[in-house]
Design an enzyme around this catalytic site. Sequence first.
Site, PDB file in Angstrom:
ATOM      1  N   HIS A 102      68.548  83.760  21.817  1.00  0.00           N
ATOM      2  CA  HIS A 102      69.288  83.705  20.540  1.00  0.00           C
ATOM      3  C   HIS A 102      70.277  82.522  20.558  1.00  0.00           C
ATOM      4  O   HIS A 102      70.396  81.789  19.579  1.00  0.00           O
ATOM      5  CB  HIS A 102      70.103  84.989  20.323  1.00  0.00           C
ATOM      6  CG  HIS A 102      69.286  86.220  20.071  1.00  0.00           C
ATOM      7  ND1 HIS A 102      69.470  87.382  20.780  1.00  0.00           N
ATOM      8  CD2 HIS A 102      68.306  86.486  19.178  1.00  0.00           C
ATOM      9  CE1 HIS A 102      68.640  88.310  20.325  1.00  0.00           C
ATOM     10  NE2 HIS A 102      67.918  87.801  19.365  1.00  0.00           N
ATOM     11  N   ARG A 128      58.851  82.715  18.937  1.00  0.00           N
ATOM     12  CA  ARG A 128      58.630  82.545  20.372  1.00  0.00           C
ATOM     13  C   ARG A 128      57.171  82.286  20.698  1.00  0.00           C
ATOM     14  O   ARG A 128      56.843  81.522  21.582  1.00  0.00           O
ATOM     15  CB  ARG A 128      59.067  83.801  21.133  1.00  0.00           C
ATOM     16  CG  ARG A 128      60.559  83.936  21.221  1.00  0.00           C
ATOM     17  CD  ARG A 128      60.948  85.346  21.516  1.00  0.00           C
ATOM     18  NE  ARG A 128      60.715  86.190  20.367  1.00  0.00           N
ATOM     19  CZ  ARG A 128      61.133  87.431  20.253  1.00  0.00           C
ATOM     20  NH1 ARG A 128      61.778  87.988  21.255  1.00  0.00           N
ATOM     21  NH2 ARG A 128      60.884  88.129  19.168  1.00  0.00           N
ATOM     22  N   SER A 167      65.394  90.979  23.377  1.00  0.00           N
ATOM     23  CA  SER A 167      66.462  91.949  23.656  1.00  0.00           C
ATOM     24  C   SER A 167      65.861  93.225  24.228  1.00  0.00           C
ATOM     25  O   SER A 167      66.443  93.834  25.133  1.00  0.00           O
ATOM     26  CB  SER A 167      67.224  92.278  22.366  1.00  0.00           C
ATOM     27  OG  SER A 167      67.854  91.136  21.865  1.00  0.00           O
TER      28      SER A 167
HETATM   29  P1  ADP Z   1      65.180  91.373  14.529  1.00  0.00           P
HETATM   30  O1  ADP Z   1      65.318  92.860  14.652  1.00  0.00           O
HETATM   31  O2  ADP Z   1      65.584  90.851  13.185  1.00  0.00           O
HETATM   32  O3  ADP Z   1      63.863  90.816  15.005  1.00  0.00           O
HETATM   33  P2  ADP Z   1      66.322  90.187  16.919  1.00  0.00           P
HETATM   34  O4  ADP Z   1      67.746  90.212  17.359  1.00  0.00           O
HETATM   35  O5  ADP Z   1      65.306  90.774  17.823  1.00  0.00           O
HETATM   36  O6  ADP Z   1      66.327  90.845  15.473  1.00  0.00           O
HETATM   37  O7  ADP Z   1      65.873  88.693  16.639  1.00  0.00           O
HETATM   38  C1  ADP Z   1      66.533  87.894  15.704  1.00  0.00           C
HETATM   39  C2  ADP Z   1      65.791  86.582  15.550  1.00  0.00           C
HETATM   40  O8  ADP Z   1      65.852  85.861  16.773  1.00  0.00           O
HETATM   41  C3  ADP Z   1      64.299  86.730  15.238  1.00  0.00           C
HETATM   42  O9  ADP Z   1      63.912  85.661  14.402  1.00  0.00           O
HETATM   43  C4  ADP Z   1      63.640  86.577  16.585  1.00  0.00           C
HETATM   44  O10 ADP Z   1      62.319  86.069  16.469  1.00  0.00           O
HETATM   45  C5  ADP Z   1      64.551  85.566  17.243  1.00  0.00           C
HETATM   46  N1  ADP Z   1      64.540  85.669  18.695  1.00  0.00           N
HETATM   47  C6  ADP Z   1      64.699  86.758  19.471  1.00  0.00           C
HETATM   48  N2  ADP Z   1      64.611  86.454  20.774  1.00  0.00           N
HETATM   49  C7  ADP Z   1      64.373  85.113  20.826  1.00  0.00           C
HETATM   50  C8  ADP Z   1      64.147  84.182  21.883  1.00  0.00           C
HETATM   51  N3  ADP Z   1      64.109  84.565  23.149  1.00  0.00           N
HETATM   52  N4  ADP Z   1      63.942  82.909  21.542  1.00  0.00           N
HETATM   53  C9  ADP Z   1      63.930  82.523  20.245  1.00  0.00           C
HETATM   54  N5  ADP Z   1      64.121  83.339  19.207  1.00  0.00           N
HETATM   55  C10 ADP Z   1      64.335  84.617  19.491  1.00  0.00           C
END
Ligand code: ADP
Length: 166
Positions: free
Chosen positions: A20, A93, A131
Amino acid sequence: MEKHLLAVYPGSFDPVTNGHLDIIERACRLFDRVVVAVSTQVDKRPLFSLEERLAMLREVTANMPQVAVESFGGLLVQYASRRGARVVIRGIRAVSDFDYEFQMSLMNRRLCEDVETVFLVPAEAYTYLSSSLVKEVAALGGSVAGLVPAAVERRLLEKFRGREGR
Ligand code: ADP
């Protein structure tokens, strides 16, 4: 006339990972201000409360003056419009993220023509990071050092202290 570009980066951030943060840093290079927006939706049964997720994000972005951290409920595009943001950032990703994100971006466009979704790709080292995987490893007593900021690692240890092997 100079235009200030504001982007909203929404998500659950349960908890914020280095993936993130990588996306937040990339967004800061493209936009004047980045609002990290934590969803108040509870149907995902988050491990960390909304307050904890906001506090961790604020702590790890404290050195980024362009970044603000807020919570939002209801429709993302309505929140973005209210906030004066024309851009929503999402991270991609792998191909597995694509279907869902593509569908969401088209639905959001249907709901609000004025908001564009911008997809950013993290450093390769974070492409397998989520996460939920971080929580799974931490819950089983594995090390998540290097995958999440130190402040988040500490909070995960606190959450799962004494829970290993149950
Ligand atoms: P959501 O429940 O909206 O998917 P997340 O917190 O899991 O919330 O993810 C928020 C955003 O960050 C999403 O667009 C997700 O694809 C992106 N994201 C999560 N982990 C990563 C990562 N390791 N690298 C790049 N983007 C990520």
